[in-house]
Structures are given as C-alpha cells and as structure tokens.
Design a protein around this motif. Structure first.
Motif, PDB file in Angstrom:
ATOM      1  N   GLN A   1       0.839  -1.194   0.000  1.00 42.65           N
ATOM      2  CA  GLN A   1       0.000   0.000   0.000  1.00 42.65           C
ATOM      3  C   GLN A   1       0.874   1.245   0.000  1.00 42.65           C
ATOM      4  OE1 GLN A   1      -2.631  -0.166   3.340  1.00 42.65           O
ATOM      5  NE2 GLN A   1      -3.927  -1.711   2.424  1.00 42.65           N
ATOM      6  N   PRO A   2       0.432   2.257  -0.742  1.00 40.54           N
ATOM      7  CA  PRO A   2       1.217   3.494  -0.740  1.00 40.54           C
ATOM      8  C   PRO A   2       1.148   4.182   0.621  1.00 40.54           C
ATOM      9  CG  PRO A   2      -0.825   3.805  -1.942  1.00 40.54           C
ATOM     10  CD  PRO A   2      -0.744   2.343  -1.577  1.00 40.54           C
ATOM     11  N   PHE A   3       2.207   4.899   0.944  1.00 38.62           N
ATOM     12  CA  PHE A   3       2.256   5.627   2.207  1.00 38.62           C
ATOM     13  C   PHE A   3       2.288   7.118   1.904  1.00 38.62           C
ATOM     14  CE2 PHE A   3       4.819   7.858   5.373  1.00 38.62           C
ATOM     15  CZ  PHE A   3       4.043   7.622   6.490  1.00 38.62           C
ATOM     16  N   PHE A   4       1.412   7.854   2.537  1.00 39.59           N
ATOM     17  CA  PHE A   4       1.373   9.298   2.369  1.00 39.59           C
ATOM     18  C   PHE A   4       1.588   9.939   3.738  1.00 39.59           C
ATOM     19  CE2 PHE A   4       0.038   9.213  -1.905  1.00 39.59           C
ATOM     20  CZ  PHE A   4      -0.871   8.171  -2.047  1.00 39.59           C
ATOM     21  N   ALA A   5       2.655  10.679   3.879  1.00 41.91           N
ATOM     22  CA  ALA A   5       2.908  11.401   5.130  1.00 41.91           C
ATOM     23  C   ALA A   5       2.049  12.653   5.161  1.00 41.91           C
ATOM     24  CB  ALA A   5       4.378  11.767   5.221  1.00 41.91           C
ATOM     25  N   GLU A   6       1.693  13.083   6.349  1.00 39.91           N
ATOM     26  CA  GLU A   6       0.827  14.257   6.476  1.00 39.91           C
ATOM     27  C   GLU A   6       1.482  15.533   5.971  1.00 39.91           C
ATOM     28  OE1 GLU A   6      -1.428  14.788  10.118  1.00 39.91           O
ATOM     29  OE2 GLU A   6      -1.012  12.708  10.605  1.00 39.91           O
ATOM     30  N   GLU A   7       2.737  15.728   6.257  1.00 39.87           N
ATOM     31  CA  GLU A   7       3.469  16.931   5.871  1.00 39.87           C
ATOM     32  C   GLU A   7       2.692  18.206   6.235  1.00 39.87           C
ATOM     33  OE1 GLU A   7       5.594  16.679   2.071  1.00 39.87           O
ATOM     34  OE2 GLU A   7       4.641  14.729   1.824  1.00 39.87           O
ATOM     35  N   PRO A   8       2.491  18.450   7.539  1.00 39.28           N
ATOM     36  CA  PRO A   8       1.685  19.598   7.971  1.00 39.28           C
ATOM     37  C   PRO A   8       2.221  20.944   7.488  1.00 39.28           C
ATOM     38  CG  PRO A   8       2.736  18.522   9.852  1.00 39.28           C
ATOM     39  CD  PRO A   8       3.005  17.681   8.648  1.00 39.28           C
ATOM     40  N   GLU A   9       3.530  21.059   7.317  1.00 39.05           N
ATOM     41  CA  GLU A   9       4.086  22.339   6.848  1.00 39.05           C
ATOM     42  C   GLU A   9       3.603  22.646   5.433  1.00 39.05           C
ATOM     43  OE1 GLU A   9       6.277  19.679   7.588  1.00 39.05           O
ATOM     44  OE2 GLU A   9       6.429  20.208   9.708  1.00 39.05           O
ATOM     45  N   LYS A  10       3.603  21.627   4.579  1.00 44.35           N
ATOM     46  CA  LYS A  10       3.140  21.835   3.204  1.00 44.35           C
ATOM     47  C   LYS A  10       1.647  22.131   3.166  1.00 44.35           C
ATOM     48  CE  LYS A  10       6.537  19.121   0.656  1.00 44.35           C
ATOM     49  NZ  LYS A  10       6.730  17.999  -0.278  1.00 44.35           N
ATOM     50  N   VAL A  11       0.887  21.455   4.008  1.00 43.50           N
ATOM     51  CA  VAL A  11      -0.556  21.703   4.058  1.00 43.50           C
ATOM     52  C   VAL A  11      -0.827  23.122   4.526  1.00 43.50           C
ATOM     53  CG1 VAL A  11      -2.730  21.028   5.158  1.00 43.50           C
ATOM     54  CG2 VAL A  11      -1.141  19.274   4.381  1.00 43.50           C
ATOM     55  N   ASP A  12      -0.147  23.538   5.583  1.00 44.97           N
ATOM     56  CA  ASP A  12      -0.330  24.905   6.088  1.00 44.97           C
ATOM     57  C   ASP A  12       0.074  25.946   5.046  1.00 44.97           C
ATOM     58  OD1 ASP A  12      -1.370  24.123   8.521  1.00 44.97           O
ATOM     59  OD2 ASP A  12       0.574  24.179   9.553  1.00 44.97           O
ATOM     60  N   ALA A  13       1.163  25.707   4.346  1.00 49.04           N
ATOM     61  CA  ALA A  13       1.603  26.635   3.302  1.00 49.04           C
ATOM     62  C   ALA A  13       0.558  26.711   2.189  1.00 49.04           C
ATOM     63  CB  ALA A  13       2.951  26.207   2.731  1.00 49.04           C
ATOM     64  N   TYR A  14       0.009  25.576   1.794  1.00 46.30           N
ATOM     65  CA  TYR A  14      -1.034  25.548   0.754  1.00 46.30           C
ATOM     66  C   TYR A  14      -2.266  26.331   1.207  1.00 46.30           C
ATOM     67  CZ  TYR A  14      -4.782  23.750  -2.175  1.00 46.30           C
ATOM     68  OH  TYR A  14      -5.867  23.653  -3.018  1.00 46.30           O
ATOM     69  N   ILE A  15      -2.672  26.110   2.447  1.00 42.95           N
ATOM     70  CA  ILE A  15      -3.867  26.784   2.972  1.00 42.95           C
ATOM     71  C   ILE A  15      -3.636  28.292   3.050  1.00 42.95           C
ATOM     72  CG2 ILE A  15      -5.278  27.063   5.050  1.00 42.95           C
ATOM     73  CD1 ILE A  15      -5.005  24.004   5.448  1.00 42.95           C
ATOM     74  N   LYS A  16      -2.487  28.713   3.544  1.00 45.79           N
ATOM     75  CA  LYS A  16      -2.197  30.148   3.637  1.00 45.79           C
ATOM     76  C   LYS A  16      -2.202  30.808   2.268  1.00 45.79           C
ATOM     77  CE  LYS A  16       0.443  29.947   7.912  1.00 45.79           C
ATOM     78  NZ  LYS A  16       1.756  29.999   8.529  1.00 45.79           N
ATOM     79  N   GLU A  17      -1.597  30.134   1.299  1.00 50.76           N
ATOM     80  CA  GLU A  17      -1.547  30.680  -0.060  1.00 50.76           C
ATOM     81  C   GLU A  17      -2.949  30.762  -0.677  1.00 50.76           C
ATOM     82  OE1 GLU A  17       0.253  32.539  -3.139  1.00 50.76           O
ATOM     83  OE2 GLU A  17       1.230  31.919  -1.279  1.00 50.76           O
ATOM     84  N   ALA A  18      -3.737  29.721  -0.482  1.00 51.14           N
ATOM     85  CA  ALA A  18      -5.097  29.710  -1.030  1.00 51.14           C
ATOM     86  C   ALA A  18      -5.952  30.777  -0.364  1.00 51.14           C
ATOM     87  CB  ALA A  18      -5.715  28.330  -0.855  1.00 51.14           C
ATOM     88  N   MET A  19      -5.769  30.993   0.930  1.00 48.99           N
ATOM     89  CA  MET A  19      -6.554  32.019   1.627  1.00 48.99           C
ATOM     90  C   MET A  19      -6.128  33.424   1.197  1.00 48.99           C
ATOM     91  SD  MET A  19      -7.158  30.490   5.422  1.00 48.99           S
ATOM     92  CE  MET A  19      -8.867  30.104   5.751  1.00 48.99           C
ATOM     93  N   LYS A  20      -4.825  33.606   0.925  1.00 42.57           N
ATOM     94  CA  LYS A  20      -4.349  34.901   0.417  1.00 42.57           C
ATOM     95  C   LYS A  20      -5.035  35.228  -0.900  1.00 42.57           C
ATOM     96  CE  LYS A  20       0.403  34.973   1.917  1.00 42.57           C
ATOM     97  NZ  LYS A  20       1.789  34.954   1.462  1.00 42.57           N
ATOM     98  N   LYS A  21      -5.174  34.194  -1.730  1.00 45.02           N
ATOM     99  CA  LYS A  21      -5.786  34.385  -3.048  1.00 45.02           C
ATOM    100  C   LYS A  21      -7.312  34.359  -2.979  1.00 45.02           C
ATOM    101  CE  LYS A  21      -1.956  32.209  -5.506  1.00 45.02           C
ATOM    102  NZ  LYS A  21      -1.548  31.070  -6.343  1.00 45.02           N
TER     103      LYS A  21
END
Length: 107
Positions: free
Chosen positions: A42-62
């Motif tokens: 099975q594939p493993f996907f790490a949460e990577e909270p820093e990347k998620v937070d960066a994505y959310i901040k960028e999307a909210m800016k836009k």
C-alpha cells in the motif's frame, strides 16, 4: 480392558496435539507474512503539515474557495486524516475545506 483403551486413546490424542499446534503456528506465520506483504504494497502518504499549512495560507491569500469533495472515499464520520490513506491531495484539500468552512465535507 477399558482402562487400557482409555489410556491408548488419550495417548493418541495427546501425541497429536503438538502436530496440530505446529500446523496452527505455520498457518499463523503464513497469514502474518501475507498481511505484512499487503501493508508494504500500500502506498504511504505522510501528512506533511508544513506543506498543508503553506497551501492553505496561499489559497486564503488568493481568496480561493475550496471545492466540494468530488472523490469516492469520503464517508460519514470521517476526518481529513482518513483521506490520507487514499491520497495526500484529498487530505490537503479536505484540510483547506475544513479550515475555510469550519466543518468537514457534507455527507
């Protein structure tokens, strides 16, 4: 005579127990190896909270409104973390949706 038959019968049963236990152990070991293989495939996907937070901040800016869920994995009672087993992108998008709306996807 009955006592002798009883002792012979009891000895036969007791002598077969280690063989039965050994077969059961072999079967359990085989099942464990199969389960381990399934987990590793099975594939493993790490949460990577820093990347998620960066994505959310960028999307909210836009001021981007998060999309409604279009996948097939969402179920009643799930959180974003449950989507992580299927796709990191679904997890990330769910986290943004949750932060933006204050609740998870509708059912």
């Amino acid at each position: 005579m009955r006592t002798l038959v009883f002792f012979i019968f009891t000895s036969l049963i007791l002598s077969s127990l280690p063989v039965y236990a050994s077969q059961e152990d072999d079967e359990m070991e085989k099942m464990q190896k199969q389960l381990n293989q399934q987990v590793l495939e099975q594939p493993f996907f790490a949460e990577e909270p820093e990347k998620v937070d960066a994505y959310i901040k960028e999307a909210m800016k836009k001021n981007l409104k998060p999309e409604e869920y279009k996948g097939t994995h969402w179920q009643r009672g799930y959180t974003c973390h449950d989507l992580l087993r299927y796709s990191w992108y679904e997890y990330r998008n769910c986290a943004y949706y949750h932060r933006y709306h204050g609740h998870y996807y509708p059912y």
